[in-house]
Scaffold this motif. Structure first.
Motif, PDB file in Angstrom:
ATOM      1  N   GLN A 118       0.818  -1.225   0.000  1.00 16.43           N
ATOM      2  CA  GLN A 118       0.000   0.000   0.000  1.00 16.43           C
ATOM      3  C   GLN A 118       0.849   1.271   0.000  1.00 16.43           C
ATOM      4  O   GLN A 118       0.380   2.330  -0.398  1.00 16.43           O
ATOM      5  N   TYR A 119       2.116   1.169   0.429  1.00 20.79           N
ATOM      6  CA  TYR A 119       2.892   2.407   0.597  1.00 20.79           C
ATOM      7  C   TYR A 119       3.552   2.878  -0.696  1.00 20.79           C
ATOM      8  O   TYR A 119       4.173   3.932  -0.720  1.00 20.79           O
ATOM      9  N   ILE A 120       3.450   2.081  -1.763  1.00 19.45           N
ATOM     10  CA  ILE A 120       3.960   2.522  -3.071  1.00 19.45           C
ATOM     11  C   ILE A 120       2.745   2.542  -4.015  1.00 19.45           C
ATOM     12  O   ILE A 120       2.237   1.475  -4.381  1.00 19.45           O
TER      13      ILE A 120
ATOM     14  N   ILE B 238      11.046  -6.034  -9.366  1.00 15.15           N
ATOM     15  CA  ILE B 238      11.821  -6.989  -8.558  1.00 15.15           C
ATOM     16  C   ILE B 238      11.842  -6.617  -7.067  1.00 15.15           C
ATOM     17  O   ILE B 238      11.883  -7.467  -6.220  1.00 15.15           O
ATOM     18  N   GLN B 239      11.840  -5.316  -6.776  1.00 13.95           N
ATOM     19  CA  GLN B 239      11.891  -4.797  -5.390  1.00 13.95           C
ATOM     20  C   GLN B 239      13.042  -5.437  -4.600  1.00 13.95           C
ATOM     21  O   GLN B 239      14.126  -5.549  -5.117  1.00 13.95           O
ATOM     22  N   SER B 240      12.763  -5.883  -3.388  1.00 16.69           N
ATOM     23  CA  SER B 240      13.878  -6.336  -2.516  1.00 16.69           C
ATOM     24  C   SER B 240      14.577  -7.599  -3.011  1.00 16.69           C
ATOM     25  O   SER B 240      15.638  -7.946  -2.482  1.00 16.69           O
ATOM     26  N   ILE B 241      14.000  -8.279  -3.989  1.00 21.10           N
ATOM     27  CA  ILE B 241      14.698  -9.473  -4.501  1.00 21.10           C
ATOM     28  C   ILE B 241      15.989  -9.041  -5.206  1.00 21.10           C
ATOM     29  O   ILE B 241      16.898  -9.832  -5.398  1.00 21.10           O
TER      30      ILE B 241
ATOM     31  N   ILE C   6      18.307  -6.022   4.731  1.00 20.26           N
ATOM     32  CA  ILE C   6      17.410  -4.948   5.193  1.00 20.26           C
ATOM     33  C   ILE C   6      17.765  -3.672   4.421  1.00 20.26           C
ATOM     34  O   ILE C   6      18.856  -3.554   3.850  1.00 20.26           O
ATOM     35  N   ASN C   7      16.834  -2.710   4.422  1.00 16.91           N
ATOM     36  CA  ASN C   7      17.041  -1.531   3.585  1.00 16.91           C
ATOM     37  C   ASN C   7      18.310  -0.759   3.930  1.00 16.91           C
ATOM     38  O   ASN C   7      19.007  -0.269   3.032  1.00 16.91           O
ATOM     39  N   ALA C   8      18.626  -0.634   5.241  1.00 16.63           N
ATOM     40  CA  ALA C   8      19.824   0.122   5.620  1.00 16.63           C
ATOM     41  C   ALA C   8      21.059  -0.487   4.947  1.00 16.63           C
ATOM     42  O   ALA C   8      21.924   0.238   4.415  1.00 16.63           O
TER      43      ALA C   8
ATOM     44  N   SER D 163       6.884   6.628  -8.677  1.00 14.88           N
ATOM     45  CA  SER D 163       5.873   6.440  -7.651  1.00 14.88           C
ATOM     46  C   SER D 163       6.528   6.189  -6.286  1.00 14.88           C
ATOM     47  O   SER D 163       6.145   6.793  -5.281  1.00 14.88           O
ATOM     48  N   GLU D 164       7.558   5.328  -6.265  1.00 17.99           N
ATOM     49  CA  GLU D 164       8.200   5.046  -4.970  1.00 17.99           C
ATOM     50  C   GLU D 164       8.987   6.261  -4.482  1.00 17.99           C
ATOM     51  O   GLU D 164       9.039   6.523  -3.272  1.00 17.99           O
ATOM     52  N   MET D 165       9.584   7.012  -5.425  1.00 18.31           N
ATOM     53  CA  MET D 165      10.361   8.192  -5.014  1.00 18.31           C
ATOM     54  C   MET D 165       9.459   9.230  -4.329  1.00 18.31           C
ATOM     55  O   MET D 165       9.890   9.949  -3.439  1.00 18.31           O
TER      56      MET D 165
ATOM     57  N   ARG E 294      10.868   7.011   4.327  1.00 16.19           N
ATOM     58  CA  ARG E 294      11.546   6.124   5.279  1.00 16.19           C
ATOM     59  C   ARG E 294      12.951   5.775   4.795  1.00 16.19           C
ATOM     60  O   ARG E 294      13.918   5.802   5.573  1.00 16.19           O
ATOM     61  N   ASN E 295      13.080   5.456   3.503  1.00 17.24           N
ATOM     62  CA  ASN E 295      14.415   5.152   2.968  1.00 17.24           C
ATOM     63  C   ASN E 295      15.309   6.388   3.031  1.00 17.24           C
ATOM     64  O   ASN E 295      16.517   6.279   3.282  1.00 17.24           O
ATOM     65  N   LEU E 296      14.727   7.563   2.825  1.00 16.07           N
ATOM     66  CA  LEU E 296      15.518   8.798   2.944  1.00 16.07           C
ATOM     67  C   LEU E 296      15.990   8.974   4.389  1.00 16.07           C
ATOM     68  O   LEU E 296      17.150   9.356   4.638  1.00 16.07           O
TER      69      LEU E 296
ATOM     70  N   GLY F 263      19.219   5.648  -6.473  1.00 19.64           N
ATOM     71  CA  GLY F 263      19.842   4.462  -7.087  1.00 19.64           C
ATOM     72  C   GLY F 263      19.194   3.189  -6.582  1.00 19.64           C
ATOM     73  O   GLY F 263      18.901   2.265  -7.353  1.00 19.64           O
ATOM     74  N   TYR F 264      18.932   3.149  -5.283  1.00 20.68           N
ATOM     75  CA  TYR F 264      18.317   1.955  -4.671  1.00 20.68           C
ATOM     76  C   TYR F 264      16.886   1.763  -5.194  1.00 20.68           C
ATOM     77  O   TYR F 264      16.478   0.647  -5.529  1.00 20.68           O
ATOM     78  N   VAL F 265      16.136   2.857  -5.278  1.00 17.52           N
ATOM     79  CA  VAL F 265      14.749   2.742  -5.747  1.00 17.52           C
ATOM     80  C   VAL F 265      14.726   2.315  -7.224  1.00 17.52           C
ATOM     81  O   VAL F 265      13.862   1.552  -7.647  1.00 17.52           O
TER      82      VAL F 265
ATOM     83  N   MET G 161      14.654 -13.375   4.859  1.00 20.08           N
ATOM     84  CA  MET G 161      13.221 -13.245   5.135  1.00 20.08           C
ATOM     85  C   MET G 161      12.980 -12.364   6.370  1.00 20.08           C
ATOM     86  O   MET G 161      11.945 -12.460   7.043  1.00 20.08           O
ATOM     87  N   TYR G 162      13.965 -11.492   6.664  1.00 19.60           N
ATOM     88  CA  TYR G 162      13.839 -10.470   7.725  1.00 19.60           C
ATOM     89  C   TYR G 162      13.421 -11.085   9.065  1.00 19.60           C
ATOM     90  O   TYR G 162      14.007 -12.064   9.500  1.00 19.60           O
ATOM     91  N   ASP G 163      12.330 -10.520   9.645  1.00 20.57           N
ATOM     92  CA  ASP G 163      11.903 -10.969  10.963  1.00 20.57           C
ATOM     93  C   ASP G 163      11.119 -12.287  10.916  1.00 20.57           C
ATOM     94  O   ASP G 163      10.611 -12.737  11.942  1.00 20.57           O
TER      95      ASP G 163
ATOM     96  N   GLY H  11      10.075  -9.867  -2.278  1.00 19.19           N
ATOM     97  CA  GLY H  11       9.967  -8.468  -2.691  1.00 19.19           C
ATOM     98  C   GLY H  11       8.532  -8.016  -2.560  1.00 19.19           C
ATOM     99  O   GLY H  11       7.609  -8.830  -2.722  1.00 19.19           O
ATOM    100  N   VAL H  12       8.318  -6.702  -2.276  1.00 16.41           N
ATOM    101  CA  VAL H  12       6.941  -6.225  -2.081  1.00 16.41           C
ATOM    102  C   VAL H  12       6.167  -6.123  -3.402  1.00 16.41           C
ATOM    103  O   VAL H  12       4.981  -5.819  -3.393  1.00 16.41           O
ATOM    104  N   GLY H  13       6.821  -6.402  -4.524  1.00 18.70           N
ATOM    105  CA  GLY H  13       6.104  -6.508  -5.799  1.00 18.70           C
ATOM    106  C   GLY H  13       5.311  -7.816  -5.862  1.00 18.70           C
ATOM    107  O   GLY H  13       4.504  -8.012  -6.774  1.00 18.70           O
TER     108      GLY H  13
END
Ligand code: DON
Length: 421
Positions: A26-28, A62-65, A113-115, A159-161, A166-168, A190-192, A242-244, A260-262
């Motif tokens: 929902q956030y993108i 692809i997102q986080s993949i 993770i994103n960081a 759209s994500e930019m 949060r990424n910023l 670059g990451y987005v 798979m994070y948490d 990935g969130v896609g």
């Protein structure tokens, strides 16, 4: 004949299809509007066979993949020391977008993770490369993993930019700790962009198969990154991908994976297959709900858990007999299968314990399909000691499994008859 594997995949999709729980990301905004009904599963073998079912050619981002693959590229570009200096390899047990860094060093805990992924993005290419060059290196690198030219979805990128607050925030925090040394906004861009690379489920399965195949794309045969890098990346995927939910995943599914969130989800089973699924409704961790169900099903149906114990090492000795030929009694050890440390240990133990009386010993490796470096060393050392004790040693090796190994005073022959007379 219809493909058994394709039919199996179709049946698995049919079984998970009724589950409509979860929500698209929902956030993108562009992802929120994705067709939630899309559903696909693809299995790609390491020799390039691809089995797909459902919407396996539908495109999505692809997102986080992208994270494990871009991490592999950074390791190839900068080397282990430079990358590990900036990003750790410890599971965080936190959500993918947690604003968290190691207290003392400021390093992100891991590259999944994103960081960590933001930091990895800044480590692509040579140390002074421009963000545009890094973008192209990432696009080309991901394409090499997929085995075809991939593009970027500019709408998803923009759209994500629009909502990348949060990424910023994470990138500015990394900059404040000097983990990033450049404009954090460019790193986020670059990451987005790397997240907006367009793939199909088929592409993802091929990318996963490239990892499963020690970095060699099964279709193009290109060595995209080294085997050493792949081993490292798969380890990090297994513990952090798979994070948490990484612990639950590791115990229940047991396949190095990344989501990935896609709506995509990949798993790479070393030496066997790459698997990918696509279904855009996500759970609370940001993983595809039906993708997780499919992987649980695949793992148990196909016995794919990496901790599944392989057959006992003793099975590498098919027989250990005395052969009475023209030249008198000869000890013949017929070996088989894939031989690694435990198998080779069993072979040399058999030699040590059976108190060989015969003047000739034959290692028949005609049924051996692989022999790793340590196994070869152990067996050759066993051979050398037998020769030191005054015996003749032969290797029956019709397929050249010993390759160019230095067998010392032992003799390589094509057939057992050549050794026993
Ligand atoms: O950074 C983000 O929020 C997205 N571009 C990617 C997040 C993602 O795919 C998390 N994985 N399940």
């Amino acid at each position: 004949m219809r493909s058994i594997v394709t039919d199996y995949l179709a049946d698995a999709l049919f079984r998970v299809e009724p589950d409509t729980s979860g929500q698209t990301a929902q956030y993108i905004p562009e992802l929120a509007g994705a067709n939630p009904e899309s559903l696909a599963a693809v299995v790609a073998t390491i020799d390039g066979e691809v089995y797909g079912s459902g919407d396996s050619d539908v495109e999505f981002t692809i997102q986080s993949i992208s994270k494990p693959f871009v991490y592999a590229l950074a390791l190839a570009d900068r080397g282990f020391d430079a990358v590990l200096d900036k990003v750790g390899v410890e599971p965080s047990g936190e959500a993918f977008n947690e604003v968290s860094l190691e207290h003392d060093t400021g390093r992100p805990l891991n590259p999944m993770i994103n960081a960590g992924a933001l930091t990895v993005q800044s480590l692509i290419g040579s140390w002074n490369s421009e963000p545009e060059d890094r973008g192209e290196r990432v696009r080309q690198g991901l394409s090499a993993f997929a085995g075809r030219e991939l593009t970027i979805d500019e709408r998803v990128y923009s759209s994500e930019m629009e909502t990348a607050h949060r990424n910023l925030a994470i990138a500015h925090m990394l900059r404040s700790r000097d983990v990033l040394t450049e404009d954090p906004r460019k790193v986020v861009a670059g990451y987005v962009r790397q997240c907006a690379v367009v793939v199909t489920t088929r592409d993802l399965a091929m990318m996963a198969a490239t990892l499963a195949n020690r970095g060699v794309n099964p279709l193009t045969n290109e060595q995209v990154v080294s085997g050493e890098i792949v081993r490292h990346v798969l380890s990090v995927m297994f513990t952090c991908g798979m994070y948490d939910a990484a612990g639950d995943w590791a115990t229940q599914v047991g396949i190095p994976a990344k989501s990935g969130v896609g709506g995509g989800l990949i798993g790479a089973l070393p030496g066997q297959v790459g698997i990918a699924t696509f279904s855009p409704r996500l759970d609370e961790h940001g993983h595809s709900v039906r993708g997780v169900s499919l992987f649980e099903r695949f793992s148990s149906d196909m016995g794919l858990h990496v901790m599944e114990i392989p057959s006992a090492a003793s099975s590498v000795v098919r027989s250990n007999r005395v052969h009475d030929g023209e030249r008198g009694p000869t000890r013949v050890l017929r070996l088989q299968g894939g031989i690694r440390f435990a198998g080779a240990e069993r072979i040399v133990r058999d030699i040590e314990e059976s108190g060989i009386d015969e003047a000739r010993v034959v290692f028949d490796v005609a049924l051996v399909f692989s022999l790793d470096a340590v196994a070869l060393r152990l067996i050759l050392e066993g051979s050398r000691r037998l020769i030191d004790e005054g015996r003749e040693v032969y290797f029956v090796d019709p397929d050249g499994i010993l390759a160019r190994a230095d067998v010392g005073d032992a003799v390589i022959v094509e057939e057992l008859e050549d050794a026993v007379g």
